[in-house]
Every structure is written in structure tokens, then in C-alpha cells.
Motif scaffolding. Structure first.
Motif, PDB file in Angstrom:
ATOM      1  N   TYR A 310       0.854  -1.204   0.000  1.00 48.95           N
ATOM      2  CA  TYR A 310       0.000   0.000   0.000  1.00 48.95           C
ATOM      3  C   TYR A 310       0.880   1.240   0.000  1.00 48.95           C
ATOM      4  O   TYR A 310       1.889   1.276   0.686  1.00 48.95           O
ATOM      5  N   ASP A 314      -5.684   2.212  -1.536  1.00 48.04           N
ATOM      6  CA  ASP A 314      -5.821   0.989  -2.339  1.00 48.04           C
ATOM      7  C   ASP A 314      -4.491   0.244  -2.475  1.00 48.04           C
ATOM      8  O   ASP A 314      -3.438   0.872  -2.612  1.00 48.04           O
ATOM      9  N   ALA A 315      -4.581  -1.069  -2.459  1.00 51.49           N
ATOM     10  CA  ALA A 315      -3.367  -1.872  -2.662  1.00 51.49           C
ATOM     11  C   ALA A 315      -2.839  -1.621  -4.078  1.00 51.49           C
ATOM     12  O   ALA A 315      -3.622  -1.354  -4.992  1.00 51.49           O
ATOM     13  N   HIS A 316      -1.532  -1.688  -4.223  1.00 54.30           N
ATOM     14  CA  HIS A 316      -0.889  -1.457  -5.529  1.00 54.30           C
ATOM     15  C   HIS A 316      -1.535  -2.254  -6.646  1.00 54.30           C
ATOM     16  O   HIS A 316      -1.815  -1.748  -7.712  1.00 54.30           O
TER      17      HIS A 316
END
Ligand SMILES: C[S@@+](CC[C@H](N)C(=O)[O-])C[C@H]1O[C@@H](n2cnc3c(N)ncnc32)[C@H](O)[C@@H]1O
Length: 379
Positions: A310, A314-316
Motif C-alpha cells: 500500500y 488501495d493496494a498497488h
């Protein structure tokens, strides 16, 4: 009954494995009587003409197969052998139109020589008229000259055969699939002839499912589809599959009217395969990346990481335009993964046919890898 197989004198080490594979495919009992890597002539025992025709019908490394009517180290010996072997067969061919030709391997003959040699078989006294176009029977005198023999003054071949043509191969399609005429290729596209031979060795056939996990421009799946298989492919690099401006993997199938044989393609890393586990592949054909010009990479981080990354809410991996990280990998690990994948996904008697370099960049010989659940058929 003995037959004479006329191979091409190139890709020598692939010739017998291809013919043995085609015999297995057709369920033909075959005994190799004589074969040498240095000669294009091979004698075989086969049940009958129909088996010989079927054996050759999709070969790439052979040109033709003949019922062997005689052989010898010189012309008097050949004639004696023809009389001894084939006299009982002459009556059944009386009245049919026929033609004689000469095939001189590593040698050449003048027109006058050819006429004289053909006339020397007149004692067989076939009554049917000679027909140069579409004869019922085609006889061939096959001469095996030693390399450069005529240049060194020799006037006699080292061995001779007389054969009645029974069947021809599919060598003419090598030109059709030539990469120079293919819509979509890249620097690593596999040569068409070698891809077709590989598909034969792997037993590509109608009703079979074939897969290339390093598909690139699709040379192997195209070859498998030519022989009737339903062929899928995947590649870690989506650009290789998608191509540009209508030149892509799918366009290659369309070019040869093979669209029904194209299963589909998808982007995937073999070492993290998204395919459902299970044995449903009849064949796997591929040339894995050798890592010679460009280092080998697979999906993943250099350092072991657990969980998503992160730098915001949002997660990558959920952000648009995400490019997954890659880490270096070794060729031997890649081939190990390929064998493990094949062992887990091939049906019983399914085949993996793949290409690998014989040495690494330091000229150290690479051993052919094995797997306890796979049997090595040919190297
Ligand atoms: C030697 S090329 C294959 C060429 C292909 N046979 C053709 O005729 O175009 C190797 C291919 O493997 C792909 N590749 C490299 N690493 C991979 C991996 N880990 N998983 C799947 N494909 C990979 C490369 O993108 C490249 O297209």
C-alpha cells in the motif's frame, strides 16, 4: 515386407524420432532394418503398402517411401537383387502405365546416363505404356554417392536401390508455413519446419488439446493446429500475443485458415500458472526462454514479501495501470517448473516436446533434465 524411406539429409537427429512417433500415432508395427545419420536412405519392415502410406502421410523429415524391389553395391548386384526379390510381383503390375526416375543423392547424371540406366531395367518387361504424367506405377532408382565422390573421379555410387513409390510426405507444407511469408513474427519465432517436426514428435492430432506456455507469436500452436489439434497458448508478455495493427497471434491462425484450431491465448507466467490443476492436456510443445540475450524473469519480488503493498488506501495491485514486479530466475529452475507442470497436467501417454540449448553462455554443457513421472523418449 521391406520398404525404403527417403529422408531429407538435414535435421538428421530428428528423423527417426519423428518416424517412430508417426508409427506410434498410426499404431503401425515398424522395424528399422538399416539407418545411418550419414545417409538419407533407411530400410524398414512394415506390414503392407497401406501402413507405409499412412506412416509417411504427415512426415516432414522424409520425402517418400518405396516398396524395396532390390538393392546392391553396384548395378550388376542391384539387377541380381531386383530379379531375386521382385520377379514374383511383376505379373500383378502388367498392363499398368509406369514411369522410371533416378534420384542421385550427392551425385548427378547426364540425360544420356539416365536413359541408359532406365533401359537397363527393360528385362522387367512391363507391358503397360510409359506415362510421364500420372502413371499408375512410379519406379525410382536411388543412388547413394559418397560425399564429393564424383569430384574425385569416382563413377560409381556406394549403394543402389530400386523402389516402387508407395507414398509421399507433407514436405511441401514447409514452404507454406515459411516464416518469411507469415503475417506476424518476432526475433524468437520458431522456424516453421522445426515447429512442424516438433508437433509430429508430440503427436498433435485431431481431437487432442495442445498447449504452449511460452507462446510468443504462436509457431508451435499453429503447427499443432495444422495437424488437427486444438491449440492454446500463453505468455508472460501480453504484447507478444497482441502484436500490433492486426498482426498478432490470432492473425497467424487466420492466415492459414486454422482459426477453428485456435483454442485461445492468455497472459500468464508458467511459474504461477492460473490453469485449473488436472490432467487434460494431450501435449505441450514449446521453446522456453533461454535467458541468453535477455535475463530470465518471472513474476514476484526479489525479496520474499507477504501480503499486498500500500502507498494509499488501495493496494498497488488494484490500481489502474499496475505492472506486476518481476524477479530474476534461472533456466534450469524454469525447465524444472515446466517438467513439473507437464507431469501434473498431461494425460497418460501425453507428450511434452520442448527445445533447450545444449550449453550455457560459459559453454558448459547443459544436461537434459528428467522427472520421476515422465519417461524420456528422445533427445
Ligand atoms: C523463445 S520465446 C518463444 C517464441 C515462440 N515459440 C514463437 O514462435 O514466437 C520465449 C517466450 O517466453 C515468454 N516468457 C518468458 N518468461 C516467461 C514465463 N515465466 N512464463 C511464460 N512465458 C514466459 C517470452 O515473453 C517469450 O515470448
Amino acid at each position: 515386407m521391406e520398404y525404403l524411406l527417403r529422408f531429407i539429409q538435414t535435421h538428421e537427429t530428428f528423423r527417426l524420432p519423428e518416424i517412430q512417433a508417426l508409427a506410434d500415432l498410426e499404431g503401425i508395427p515398424m522395424e528399422v532394418v538399416s539407418y545411418s545419420l550419414d545417409s538419407p536412405f533407411c530400410t524398414l519392415k512394415l506390414p503392407d503398402d497401406d501402413a507405409a502410406r499412412r506412416l509417411l502421410s504427415r512426415s516432414i523429415t522424409a520425402k517418400a517411401i518405396y516398396a524395396l524391389w532390390g538393392s546392391g553395391a553396384n548395378y550388376p548386384a542391384l539387377h541380381a537383387s531386383v530379379v531375386e526379390t521382385s520377379t514374383p510381383w511383376w505379373p500383378q503390375f502388367q498392363g499398368q502405365t509406369f514411369k522410371f526416375t533416378i534420384d542421385s543423392f550427392q551425385g548427378s547424371r547426364t540425360h544420356a546416363d539416365i536413359c541408359e540406366l532406365i533401359n537397363s531395367f527393360a528385362y522387367m518387361s512391363f507391358t503397360g505404356p510409359v506415362a510421364l504424367k500420372n502413371p499408375d506405377l512410379r519406379f525410382c532408382v536411388l543412388e547413394d554417392w559418397a560425399f564429393d565422390a564424383q569430384a574425385h573421379g569416382s563413377s560409381t555410387p556406394q549403394h543402389l536401390y530400386l523402389g516402387r513409390l508407395v507414398g509421399t510426405s507433407q514436405r511441401e507444407i514447409v514452404g507454406k508455413y515459411d516464416l518469411k511469408k507469415r503475417r506476424y513474427i518476432s526475433t524468437t519465432s520458431m522456424d516453421a519446419e522445426l515447429a512442424l517436426i516438433t508437433a509430429n514428435i508430440a503427436l498433435a492430432r485431431p481431437g487432442a488439446i495442445f498447449y504452449d506456455p511460452f507462446v510468443g507469436t504462436g509457431s508451435f500452436p499453429v503447427a499443432c493446429a495444422h495437424f488437427g489439434a486444438l491449440a492454446f497458448g500463453s505468455d508472460i508478455d501480453g504484447r507478444a500475443i497482441r502484436g500490433k495493427g492486426g498482426r498478432n497471434l490470432r492473425a497467424n491462425f487466420a492466415q492459414y485458415d486454422l482459426a477453428p484450431g485456435f483454442g485461445d491465448s492468455f497472459v500468464a507466467d508458467l511459474t504461477n500458472s492460473p490453469l485449473r490443476p488436472g490432467r487434460y492436456l494431450d501435449g505441450i510443445v514449446c521453446d522456453p526462454p533461454y535467458g541468453v540475450r535477455e535475463g530470465l524473469k518471472v513474476l514476484g519480488h526479489r525479496e520474499k514479501r507477504v501480503g499486498p503493498v500500500y502507498d494509499g488506501p488501495d493496494a498497488h495491485h488494484l490500481q489502474p495501470g499496475y505492472v506486476p514486479p518481476k524477479r530474476p530466475y534461472s533456466f534450469s529452475a524454469m525447465v524444472g517448473d515446466l517438467l513439473a507442470f507437464a507431469a501434473a497436467s498431461l494425460v497418460e501417454d501425453g507428450r511434452l516436446a520442448f527445445w533447450m540449448p545444449t550449453a550455457n553462455e560459459e559453454e558448459v554443457r547443459l544436461e537434459v533434465p528428467g522427472h520421476p513421472e515422465l519417461e524420456l523418449l528422445s533427445v
